[in-house]
Design a protein around this motif. Structure first.
Motif, PDB file in Angstrom:
ATOM      1  N   ARG A  63       0.824  -1.214   0.000  1.00  0.00           N
ATOM      2  CA  ARG A  63       0.000   0.000   0.000  1.00  0.00           C
ATOM      3  C   ARG A  63       0.854   1.259   0.000  1.00  0.00           C
ATOM      4  NH1 ARG A  63      -3.617   2.957   3.718  1.00  0.00           N
ATOM      5  NH2 ARG A  63      -2.725   1.874   5.493  1.00  0.00           N
ATOM      6  N   ARG A  82       3.855  -3.267  -7.212  1.00  0.00           N
ATOM      7  CA  ARG A  82       2.531  -2.713  -7.490  1.00  0.00           C
ATOM      8  C   ARG A  82       2.014  -2.081  -6.199  1.00  0.00           C
ATOM      9  NH1 ARG A  82      -0.409  -4.434 -12.079  1.00  0.00           N
ATOM     10  NH2 ARG A  82       1.098  -5.125 -13.642  1.00  0.00           N
ATOM     11  N   ARG A  83       1.801  -0.776  -6.229  1.00  0.00           N
ATOM     12  CA  ARG A  83       1.258  -0.089  -5.050  1.00  0.00           C
ATOM     13  C   ARG A  83      -0.247   0.065  -5.210  1.00  0.00           C
ATOM     14  NH1 ARG A  83       3.511   5.306  -3.315  1.00  0.00           N
ATOM     15  NH2 ARG A  83       2.162   4.765  -1.562  1.00  0.00           N
ATOM     16  N   CYS A  84      -0.993  -0.451  -4.248  1.00  0.00           N
ATOM     17  CA  CYS A  84      -2.440  -0.282  -4.277  1.00  0.00           C
ATOM     18  C   CYS A  84      -3.011  -0.646  -2.909  1.00  0.00           C
ATOM     19  CB  CYS A  84      -3.079  -1.123  -5.371  1.00  0.00           C
ATOM     20  SG  CYS A  84      -2.984  -2.899  -5.110  1.00  0.00           S
ATOM     21  N   ASP A  85      -4.215  -0.171  -2.650  1.00  0.00           N
ATOM     22  CA  ASP A  85      -4.943  -0.496  -1.438  1.00  0.00           C
ATOM     23  C   ASP A  85      -5.883  -1.646  -1.762  1.00  0.00           C
ATOM     24  OD1 ASP A  85      -6.413  -0.669   0.862  1.00  0.00           O
ATOM     25  OD2 ASP A  85      -6.931   1.460   0.969  1.00  0.00           O
ATOM     26  N   ALA A  91      -8.935  -2.040  -7.283  1.00  0.00           N
ATOM     27  CA  ALA A  91      -7.473  -2.176  -7.279  1.00  0.00           C
ATOM     28  C   ALA A  91      -7.069  -3.639  -7.329  1.00  0.00           C
ATOM     29  CB  ALA A  91      -6.898  -1.506  -6.036  1.00  0.00           C
ATOM     30  N   ASP A  94      -7.283  -5.082 -10.841  1.00  0.00           N
ATOM     31  CA  ASP A  94      -6.262  -4.609 -11.774  1.00  0.00           C
ATOM     32  C   ASP A  94      -4.948  -5.379 -11.669  1.00  0.00           C
ATOM     33  OD1 ASP A  94      -7.858  -2.712 -12.956  1.00  0.00           O
ATOM     34  OD2 ASP A  94      -7.195  -1.061 -11.660  1.00  0.00           O
TER      35      ASP A  94
END
Length: 343
Positions: A63, A82-85, A91, A94
């Motif tokens: 994150r 891969r940065r995501c919440d 997210a 994806d």
């Protein structure tokens, strides 16, 4: 300044114990890659990437920005970030597919999951369901669950065929129920022929924590280094059974790559009271420990956490663990170098 490759050297024995040939050429998706557990999964992959059993691709999902202690590993193939919440379903959708998926994200710190209860539920339930859909044919999936699903039970050690007795209004229900739902999703996936495994992890500790980690062992180290004393908030009578992170991650790798069961307890054998833990850190750091008089226990936390490990021992052989004193010493040494160099 942290010693170069401190964590990689710490993880080397763990990596040698794995069936590494099962990782050769695989695409690995790891969530929670910046946490302590994720860090050691990454360390094993980094060590294997330099040998004959190199994974084809490693997708490290987190994150926030990669912390300095793992950033050098991610700067060259086969690693990518891969940065995501993952609490956001869009997210999750994806993310790319993978042949090995390790879902190790989940707000393991009580302070964090209590701050974001709805996100905690989504992260462990909705994200788990979406990630399983990302698994390639003949792939394998690991969901990192928690020993907190045993909350409400007495008479430990607890077995995999047991479950806790807390209600949905429990102070930690967002975490407990989210993990239970994640386990149920893994069981449902297995009924459809998917190799999904859940690991009920209890109290992994070691190097690789973030500086704001609020779990009790790390709080004690921070107080020892910054305040030069450790003061307990209650009498410290609750019992905990700790597992050094290399031992925990080694067993989870084995469960993922070679496990025959749907569910495994993953924990250690070093049982201490919170007060004894504080006294150990105090002795290692050379600082005093203060215990308040007539203090009441903190609400919500379990009185005793200890797991029955007979299933992993029967399947993967006799278990050898890093002692609590040795593990705490390594953890203190790493944190002092990383965050408190003048302590």
């Amino acid at each position: 300044m942290v010693e170069p490759d401190f964590i990689l050297e710490d993880a080397r024995g763990m990596a040698r114990a794995l069936p590494a040939e099962r990782l050769a050429g695989q695409t690995v998706l790891l969530t929670g890659a910046s946490g302590i557990v994720g860090t050691y999964f990454l360390a094993a992959l980094r060590l294997l990437a330099d040998g004959p059993h190199r994974p084809r691709r490693v997708i490290a999902v987190m994150r926030r920005e990669p912390p300095p202690h793992i950033l050098p590993w991610l700067s060259r193939p086969p690693f990518e970030v891969r940065r995501c919440d993952l609490a956001d379903p869009a997210a999750c959708r994806d993310l790319p597919g993978a042949s090995l998926i390790i879902h190790a994200a989940g707000y393991g710190q009580p302070g964090k999951f209590l701050e974001r209860p709805l996100a905690t539920l989504s992260l462990n339930a909705t994200a788990t369901a979406i990630l399983i859909e990302k698994l390639e044919p003949q792939g394998r999936f690991l969901f990192v669950s928690t020993s907190e699903v045993y909350s409400g039970l007495s008479h430990p050690p607890f077995r995999e065929d047991q479950i806790g007795a807390t209600n949905t209004d429990h102070p930690r229900a967002c975490y407990i129920e989210g993990k239970r739902c994640g386990e149920a999703i893994c069981h449902a996936a297995r009924q459809q022929g998917i190799a999904a495994v859940a690991a009920r992890l209890a109290l992994a500790y070691g190097p690789g924590t973030q500086p704001d980690d609020q779990r009790v062992l790390n709080v004690f180290i921070r107080r020892a280094c910054v305040e030069r004393r450790i003061r307990l908030l209650d009498g410290g009578n609750a019992l905990r059974t700790y597992c050094y992170v290399t031992d925990a991650v080694r067993l989870m790798w084995l469960a993922l790559l070679a496990g025959r069961h749907a569910l495994y307890n993953i924990g250690g054998i070093s049982t201490v009271s919170i007060r004894e833990l504080a006294e150990l850190i105090g002795r290692l750091a050379g600082v005093p420990v203060e215990v308040p008089l007539n203090a009441k226990p903190l609400p919500g936390a379990p009185d005793n956490v200890k797991l029955d490990l007979s299933r992993v021992e029967a399947e993967f052989g006799p278990l050898q663990f890093v002692s609590l004193e040795e593990g705490a010493s390594r953890t203190l040494r790493w944190q002092k170098q990383a965050y408190y160099p003048t302590a």
